[in-house]
Design a protein around this motif. Sequence first.
Motif, mmCIF file in Angstrom:
data_model
loop_
_atom_site.group_PDB
_atom_site.id
_atom_site.type_symbol
_atom_site.label_atom_id
_atom_site.label_comp_id
_atom_site.label_asym_id
_atom_site.label_seq_id
_atom_site.Cartn_x
_atom_site.Cartn_y
_atom_site.Cartn_z
ATOM 1 N N ILE A 153 9.566 -6.822 2.194
ATOM 2 C CA ILE A 153 9.014 -5.469 2.294
ATOM 3 C C ILE A 153 9.581 -4.577 1.197
ATOM 4 O O ILE A 153 8.847 -3.870 0.495
ATOM 5 N N ILE A 154 10.894 -4.597 1.039
ATOM 6 C CA ILE A 154 11.546 -3.729 0.050
ATOM 7 C C ILE A 154 11.141 -4.108 -1.369
ATOM 8 O O ILE A 154 10.784 -3.250 -2.190
ATOM 9 N N LEU A 155 11.159 -5.403 -1.656
ATOM 10 C CA LEU A 155 10.784 -5.861 -2.999
ATOM 11 C C LEU A 155 9.307 -5.593 -3.271
ATOM 12 O O LEU A 155 8.935 -5.121 -4.357
ATOM 13 N N GLY A 156 8.454 -5.877 -2.292
ATOM 14 C CA GLY A 156 7.015 -5.664 -2.460
ATOM 15 C C GLY A 156 6.680 -4.199 -2.676
ATOM 16 O O GLY A 156 5.880 -3.854 -3.554
ATOM 17 N N THR A 157 7.295 -3.313 -1.891
ATOM 18 C CA THR A 157 7.057 -1.876 -2.040
ATOM 19 C C THR A 157 7.501 -1.391 -3.417
ATOM 20 O O THR A 157 6.788 -0.636 -4.092
ATOM 21 N N SER A 158 8.662 -1.825 -3.854
ATOM 22 C CA SER A 158 9.210 -1.392 -5.139
ATOM 23 C C SER A 158 8.339 -1.848 -6.309
ATOM 24 O O SER A 158 8.009 -1.061 -7.201
ATOM 25 N N LEU A 159 7.953 -3.116 -6.296
ATOM 26 C CA LEU A 159 7.138 -3.644 -7.392
ATOM 27 C C LEU A 159 5.741 -3.032 -7.399
ATOM 28 O O LEU A 159 5.178 -2.759 -8.463
ATOM 29 N N ALA A 167 1.895 0.224 -10.033
ATOM 30 C CA ALA A 167 0.833 1.209 -9.825
ATOM 31 C C ALA A 167 1.066 2.451 -10.680
ATOM 32 O O ALA A 167 0.128 2.996 -11.277
ATOM 33 N N TYR A 168 2.304 2.910 -10.757
ATOM 34 C CA TYR A 168 2.618 4.090 -11.565
ATOM 35 C C TYR A 168 2.335 3.818 -13.039
ATOM 36 O O TYR A 168 1.722 4.641 -13.733
ATOM 37 N N ALA A 169 2.780 2.654 -13.517
ATOM 38 C CA ALA A 169 2.528 2.279 -14.913
ATOM 39 C C ALA A 169 1.036 2.167 -15.182
ATOM 40 O O ALA A 169 0.550 2.558 -16.253
ATOM 41 N N CYS A 170 0.302 1.644 -14.210
ATOM 42 C CA CYS A 170 -1.145 1.476 -14.345
ATOM 43 C C CYS A 170 -1.836 2.829 -14.498
ATOM 44 O O CYS A 170 -2.689 3.008 -15.369
ATOM 45 N N ILE A 171 -1.483 3.788 -13.641
ATOM 46 C CA ILE A 171 -2.089 5.120 -13.707
ATOM 47 C C ILE A 171 -1.797 5.772 -15.058
ATOM 48 O O ILE A 171 -2.685 6.338 -15.707
ATOM 49 N N HIS A 175 0.831 -1.207 0.000
ATOM 50 C CA HIS A 175 0.000 0.000 0.000
ATOM 51 C C HIS A 175 0.868 1.262 0.000
ATOM 52 O O HIS A 175 0.499 2.269 -0.612
ATOM 53 N N VAL A 176 1.996 1.218 0.685
ATOM 54 C CA VAL A 176 2.936 2.339 0.642
ATOM 55 C C VAL A 176 3.438 2.537 -0.782
ATOM 56 O O VAL A 176 3.552 3.675 -1.267
ATOM 57 N N GLY A 177 3.728 1.449 -1.483
ATOM 58 C CA GLY A 177 4.156 1.543 -2.869
ATOM 59 C C GLY A 177 3.103 2.182 -3.754
ATOM 60 O O GLY A 177 3.404 3.059 -4.579
#
Length: 265
Positions: free
Chosen positions: A219-225, A230-234, A48-50
Motif C-alpha cells: 500500500i505504502i509503496l504503491g501510493t508513493s509511486l 502521476a505528478y510527473a505526468c501532469i 488511486h489515492v496516490g
Amino acid sequence: MSIIEIIVLALIQGLTEFLPISSSAHLILPSQILGWQDQGLAFDVAVHVGSLAAVVIYFRQEVKTILAAMFKQVISKEASSEANLGWLVALATIPALLFGLAFKDIIEVYARSTAVIATTTIVFGLLLWWADVKAKQTVSMQMLGWQKALIIGIAQAIAMIPGTSRSGITITAGLMLGLSRSEAAKFSFLMSIPIILIAGSYHTLKLATGTEAVDWNAIILGTSLSFISAYACIYFFLAVIEKMGMLPFVIYRLLLGGVLIALMM
C-alpha cells in the motif's frame, strides 16, 4: 504481489490516469502477457489515492481559489468566474455518477474483455486525433457554460467503458467544444478530482466492510509511486501539449490496440 508487480502496476496507474492513453488497456497487459493476478481492492484504492494526491497538490492554488469562491458565493451570493468554474466541474461530475450507478455491474461483466478494450482504445484514439485536428481552440474554461460542461461530463461517463480513457475522452470533448489543448487538459484534470475522490471513497468503504487482507508495504509503496508518476505526468503533459499536440498519443493508442488484438489471436 511481488515488488516488481507493485512497482509496474503503480507506475502504470499513475502515468495512465492522466495521459489520454487508457489505464484499463495498460492494466490488462500484465495479466495477458505475464499472467499476473488481479492486484486486489486495497492496492487499487492505494494507487488511486496516490493519483488523487498528485492532481490536488499540482492544482492546489486553483483548488483553494475555486473552493473559497464557491463557499463565498453560497454565503454572500457573490458570483465570480472561479466559483462558476467550480460549479461547472461539479455539474460535469454528475453524469458519471448516474452512469456508474446504473451500469457499473453490466460493464464489469460484459465490457472488460480484451476485445472491447482493444476496440475502444483504437476508436476513441482516432476520435481524439480528429478532434485535435478540427479544434478551434478559442474558448477558455470560464467560457464553457453549463451546457458544454455537461457535454464533457457525459463524455466522462462514457469513459467507464474500459479502454476509452477518462482523460482522453474528456479532452476530446473539450477540443470539440472549442477549448485549447491546455485548457481542455486542465478542465479534464480538475474534473478528475471529484470523480477519483468519489470512486476512492466507494472502494474504501468496500474495503472497510470486506475481509480482504491488507499488505501495508504494498500500500505504502504503491501510493508513493502512483503519486510520483502521476505528478510527473501532469507536469510533462501540460508543459508540452500545445507544441506536441495529440498525435503522439493517438499513434501510441493505435499501436497498443494492435498489440491487444494480436494477443487475442
